[in-house]
Design a protein around this motif. Structure first.
Motif, PDB file in Angstrom:
ATOM      1  N   VAL A   1      25.088 159.865 -49.579  1.00 47.60           N
ATOM      2  CA  VAL A   1      26.483 159.500 -49.369  1.00 47.60           C
ATOM      3  C   VAL A   1      26.706 158.022 -49.677  1.00 47.60           C
ATOM      4  CG1 VAL A   1      28.234 159.154 -47.579  1.00 47.60           C
ATOM      5  CG2 VAL A   1      27.010 161.334 -47.732  1.00 47.60           C
ATOM      6  N   ALA A   2      25.774 157.171 -49.240  1.00 48.49           N
ATOM      7  CA  ALA A   2      25.889 155.741 -49.544  1.00 48.49           C
ATOM      8  C   ALA A   2      25.869 155.512 -51.059  1.00 48.49           C
ATOM      9  CB  ALA A   2      24.757 154.975 -48.869  1.00 48.49           C
ATOM     10  N   LEU A   3      24.989 156.221 -51.756  1.00 52.57           N
ATOM     11  CA  LEU A   3      24.932 156.107 -53.213  1.00 52.57           C
ATOM     12  C   LEU A   3      26.230 156.598 -53.845  1.00 52.57           C
ATOM     13  CD1 LEU A   3      23.363 155.498 -55.801  1.00 52.57           C
ATOM     14  CD2 LEU A   3      22.343 157.790 -55.651  1.00 52.57           C
TER      15      LEU A   3
ATOM     16  N   GLY B   1      32.679 152.814 -56.018  1.00 52.73           N
ATOM     17  CA  GLY B   1      33.075 151.415 -56.126  1.00 52.73           C
ATOM     18  C   GLY B   1      32.817 150.853 -57.504  1.00 52.73           C
ATOM     19  N   ALA B   2      31.688 151.222 -58.088  1.00 55.84           N
ATOM     20  CA  ALA B   2      31.322 150.697 -59.400  1.00 55.84           C
ATOM     21  C   ALA B   2      32.172 151.295 -60.509  1.00 55.84           C
ATOM     22  CB  ALA B   2      29.838 150.968 -59.677  1.00 55.84           C
ATOM     23  N   LYS B   3      32.709 152.508 -60.300  1.00 55.98           N
ATOM     24  CA  LYS B   3      33.479 153.168 -61.362  1.00 55.98           C
ATOM     25  C   LYS B   3      34.927 152.692 -61.414  1.00 55.98           C
ATOM     26  CE  LYS B   3      32.431 157.420 -60.192  1.00 55.98           C
ATOM     27  NZ  LYS B   3      32.394 158.900 -60.193  1.00 55.98           N
TER      28      LYS B   3
ATOM     29  N   PHE C   1      30.688 150.862 -51.036  1.00 56.53           N
ATOM     30  CA  PHE C   1      31.826 150.785 -51.943  1.00 56.53           C
ATOM     31  C   PHE C   1      32.050 149.346 -52.407  1.00 56.53           C
ATOM     32  CE2 PHE C   1      36.269 150.269 -53.033  1.00 56.53           C
ATOM     33  CZ  PHE C   1      36.545 151.388 -53.796  1.00 56.53           C
ATOM     34  N   VAL C   2      32.044 148.406 -51.475  1.00 58.62           N
ATOM     35  CA  VAL C   2      32.225 146.998 -51.822  1.00 58.62           C
ATOM     36  C   VAL C   2      31.069 146.515 -52.702  1.00 58.62           C
ATOM     37  CG1 VAL C   2      32.350 144.647 -50.898  1.00 58.62           C
ATOM     38  CG2 VAL C   2      33.600 146.495 -49.782  1.00 58.62           C
ATOM     39  N   ALA C   3      29.856 146.952 -52.365  1.00 65.41           N
ATOM     40  CA  ALA C   3      28.696 146.574 -53.186  1.00 65.41           C
ATOM     41  C   ALA C   3      28.855 147.093 -54.608  1.00 65.41           C
ATOM     42  CB  ALA C   3      27.415 147.121 -52.557  1.00 65.41           C
TER      43      ALA C   3
END
Length: 328
Positions: free
Chosen positions: A44-46, A52-54, A178-180
């Motif tokens: 889930v973290a991934l 976030g990255a997309k 998400f922020v990361a």
């Protein structure tokens, strides 16, 4: 025998149903259940890191100026849906069991989808930049609003575990990745763009892990003895009625508020959708494992129905000449 090119059911939904069946036959127990929760948490973290990255901030902000549109979508997602869910209390317990009704309320608290909302908006020739912003913002806002709504809507339920610790878990497991992901875009955005298939597999894999863990806990706890075929059919009818009501509401709101056609398309698809990818991970943090299976069942059914119905609407509207309005 050749496999049909077009299946009557979405392949991912078929995978979800297969995962539910696997959990019924081989549920996770004891140490396996604990290991499953840890692996699910990492997945889930991934998932949220990739989300976030997309999302490109510049692309999303390009549609930010349509504040009236975004207000309508947010009010639909986080106000109209919960009110409709509360109105459905009249169906309890004759149509919906208390547990299934709680699942309906949880469905009403979940944010909108991102990928499919944007995709259907594009197919129907809606305002895509506005869809990117409003769908993305719905998910970001949902990290804070969904737990609060779940607490308000499911107050008194022993299965909801919102506390300082659970809020910290939401922040740590969902918001921080998400922020990361947003901060990593300088290094990861191009790689993710080149490997869309791989990131899509991670999305779906994380959801399947959540479903397997959740339904395993429900099987072990014996909660599925309460769901008869009749109850399941009734739940499907209620969820379908909820989607029809919100589609009608968003369509009427777009016309009454005199939005342009492209904006009305965006309001309809972004306002009526609910995110399985966001809702299931949130449920693992907010609800006890034993109650998780029944709680997410309405959301899973709604997800399949919204894909079928919205795809049909998008294709029909997209095939019409640009000057022709969608039918009333």
């Amino acid at each position: 025998m050749r496999w049909p090119r077009r299946l009557p059911i979405d392949p991912f939904i078929a995978a979800l149903l297969g995962t539910v069946a696997l959990a019924a036959v081989i549920p996770l127990r004891g140490t396996g259940a604990e290991a499953g929760r840890v692996i699910t948490g990492v997945a889930v973290a991934l998932l949220f890191f990739l989300h976030g990255a997309k999302i490109a901030p510049r692309a999303a902000l390009a549609g930010a100026r349509h504040w009236r549109l975004h207000t309508v979508v947010l009010l639909t997602t986080f106000v109209a849906f919960p009110l409709l869910g509360l109105a459905a209390a009249a169906l309890r317990p004759a149509v919906l069991t208390p547990e299934l009704y709680q699942g309906l309320l949880f469905l009403c608290a979940v944010p909108s989808t991102v990928q499919t909302s944007i995709a259907f908006t594009a197919i129907a020739r809606g305002n895509v930049p506005a869809a990117v912003f409003t769908a993305s913002f719905s998910n970001i806002a949902g990290i804070a609003l969904t737990p609060l709504l779940v607490t308000l809507l499911l107050q008194g339920s022993d299965d909801v575990r919102l506390s300082a610790g659970s809020i910290g878990s939401v922040v740590l497991q969902l918001l921080v990745p998400f922020v990361a992901g947003q901060l990593s875009r300088r290094w990861t955005a191009r790689w993710i763009e080149r490997h869309r298939a791989l990131t899509g597999h991670v999305d779906r894999g994380a959801i399947l892990l959540v479903v397997y863990s959740a339904f395993s806990a429900g099987v072990v706890a014996g909660v599925w003895d309460e769901v008869s075929p009749g109850r399941l059919a009734a739940l499907t009818a209620v969820v379908g009625g909820l989607l029809a009501a919100v589609l009608g509401l968003t369509y009427a709101a777009g016309r009454l508020l005199a939005f342009e056609r492209a904006d009305r398309v965006t309001i309809l698809f972004c306002g009526a959708k609910k995110s399985l990818a966001t809702g299931l991970p949130m449920a693992t943090v907010l609800v006890s494992p034993e109650a998780l299976g029944l709680l997410v069942l309405p959301l899973m059914i709604y997800h399949q129905i919204q894909l079928i119905v919205c795809a049909a609407i998008a294709r029909r509207w997209g095939a019409r000449p640009a000057e022709v309005e969608p039918p009333g």
